[in-house]
Scaffold this motif. Structure first.
Motif, PDB file in Angstrom:
ATOM      1  N   SER A 295     -36.792  51.232 -41.789  1.00  0.00           N
ATOM      2  CA  SER A 295     -36.358  50.100 -42.610  1.00  0.00           C
ATOM      3  C   SER A 295     -35.160  50.449 -43.480  1.00  0.00           C
ATOM      4  CB  SER A 295     -37.515  49.616 -43.489  1.00  0.00           C
ATOM      5  OG  SER A 295     -37.968  50.655 -44.342  1.00  0.00           O
ATOM      6  N   GLU A 296     -35.047  51.727 -43.876  1.00  0.00           N
ATOM      7  CA  GLU A 296     -33.928  52.119 -44.731  1.00  0.00           C
ATOM      8  C   GLU A 296     -32.600  52.131 -43.988  1.00  0.00           C
ATOM      9  OE1 GLU A 296     -35.782  55.969 -43.155  1.00  0.00           O
ATOM     10  OE2 GLU A 296     -36.459  54.008 -43.913  1.00  0.00           O
ATOM     11  N   ARG A 297     -32.652  51.988 -42.675  1.00  0.00           N
ATOM     12  CA  ARG A 297     -31.417  51.931 -41.893  1.00  0.00           C
ATOM     13  C   ARG A 297     -31.077  50.512 -41.451  1.00  0.00           C
ATOM     14  NH1 ARG A 297     -31.350  57.258 -37.928  1.00  0.00           N
ATOM     15  NH2 ARG A 297     -31.631  58.824 -39.566  1.00  0.00           N
ATOM     16  N   ILE A 298     -31.780  49.538 -41.999  1.00  0.00           N
ATOM     17  CA  ILE A 298     -31.473  48.138 -41.727  1.00  0.00           C
ATOM     18  C   ILE A 298     -30.831  47.534 -42.974  1.00  0.00           C
ATOM     19  CG2 ILE A 298     -32.377  45.867 -41.124  1.00  0.00           C
ATOM     20  CD1 ILE A 298     -34.701  47.241 -39.727  1.00  0.00           C
ATOM     21  N   TYR A 299     -29.584  47.156 -42.862  1.00  0.00           N
ATOM     22  CA  TYR A 299     -28.863  46.513 -43.955  1.00  0.00           C
ATOM     23  C   TYR A 299     -28.768  45.026 -43.628  1.00  0.00           C
ATOM     24  CZ  TYR A 299     -27.587  51.116 -45.731  1.00  0.00           C
ATOM     25  OH  TYR A 299     -27.629  52.393 -46.246  1.00  0.00           O
TER      26      TYR A 299
END
Length: 270
Positions: free
Chosen positions: A182-186
């Protein structure tokens, strides 16, 4: 996804729009927002609206704009529902050519605000997911080969999209079987894509890497080109997704942009 930014050490990597979007959310949300405008809309007109939305989808940058397009199409067909000055005699081609100018006019004349429409669009989709997850998932499709390419990729991937992050994650997990960090979805709300790309390239762990950004909207790539600080990015416009033949031809004449098709994307990402 509207766009995927790709960071990796290998050259000629590419990503792009991965899934075909469902159509029910904008129709349902528009009916919630303006129920009176749909009182004379029958099944045949709804089918016509769906067909036109497929044609018009390339002009959309953020999901909430779909609601405005749906209402505009209703006003074009039903004079008694008109509250804007632009609907009378407006053609589909004119919408394609002038959406960036029509959008602020409609927002002003209909007295709408962006945040309210974004919130409504998200809530309607949330309700659909909560009450009929399989139906919502089934209404979307990944382009052939893209899901497998994501699973087998050895590159460091980031998704940069105007879709809300929670929906992006749900599609990847439920439809593609990809548990994407999720931290790589902007997603929507993290800022313009040009700003996100700048953030990504400035991260210490990305120094010295070859940077690739793949997008299906030519306007977004043009915005990247305008920023000298983003000159390190290799830019790609996909030949599928939400762009037109005219845009692909225009992109082909821009030296900074490379055109990429779906088979090459899948092969290179793997």
């Amino acid at each position: 996804m509207a766009a995927v930014g790709l960071l990796g050490v290998r050259p000629a990597r590419a990503t792009g729009r991965l899934e075909r979007q469902a159509r029910a959310s904008p129709d349902a949300a528009a009916k919630v927002r303006w129920p009176w405008a749909f009182e004379q809309v029958d099944a045949a007109m709804e089918e016509w609206i769906v067909e036109q939305m497929h044609t018009l989808r390339p002009v959309i940058e953020t999901g909430y704009e779909n609601l405005l397009l749906v209402r505009l199409l209703v006003e074009i067909q039903i004079p008694s529902a008109r509250k804007s000055s632009v609907a009378d005699g407006l053609s589909i081609q004119e919408i394609l050519d002038n959406w960036s100018k029509l959008l602020p006019t409609l927002m002003d004349e209909w007295q709408e605000d962006r945040e309210s429409l974004v919130d409504l669009f998200g809530r309607v989709r949330d309700d659909w997911l909560e009450n009929d997850l399989s139906g919502w998932i089934g209404a979307n499709r990944f382009y052939p080969g893209t899901a497998d390419a994501l699973k087998l990729s050895s590159s460091e991937l980031y998704i940069v999209t105007t879709k809300q992050s929670r929906f992006t994650g749900a599609l990847l997990k439920e439809l593609a079987g990809v548990d994407f960090p999720s931290e790589r979805i902007y997603g929507l709300g993290t800022g313009p894509k040009v700003k996100v790309l700048q953030q990504l390239q400035e991260m210490p762990q990305h120094q010295g890497l070859t940077l690739h950004f793949v997008e299906d909207r030519l306007a977004t790539l043009k915005n990247v080109i305008k920023e000298p600080a983003l000159d390190k990015w290799n830019l790609y416009l996909v030949k599928w997704g939400y762009n037109t033949q005219e845009e692909r031809e225009e992109a082909g004449a821009i030296s900074r942009i490379q055109l990429i098709d779906l088979p090459d994307f899948s092969k290179q990402l793997k």
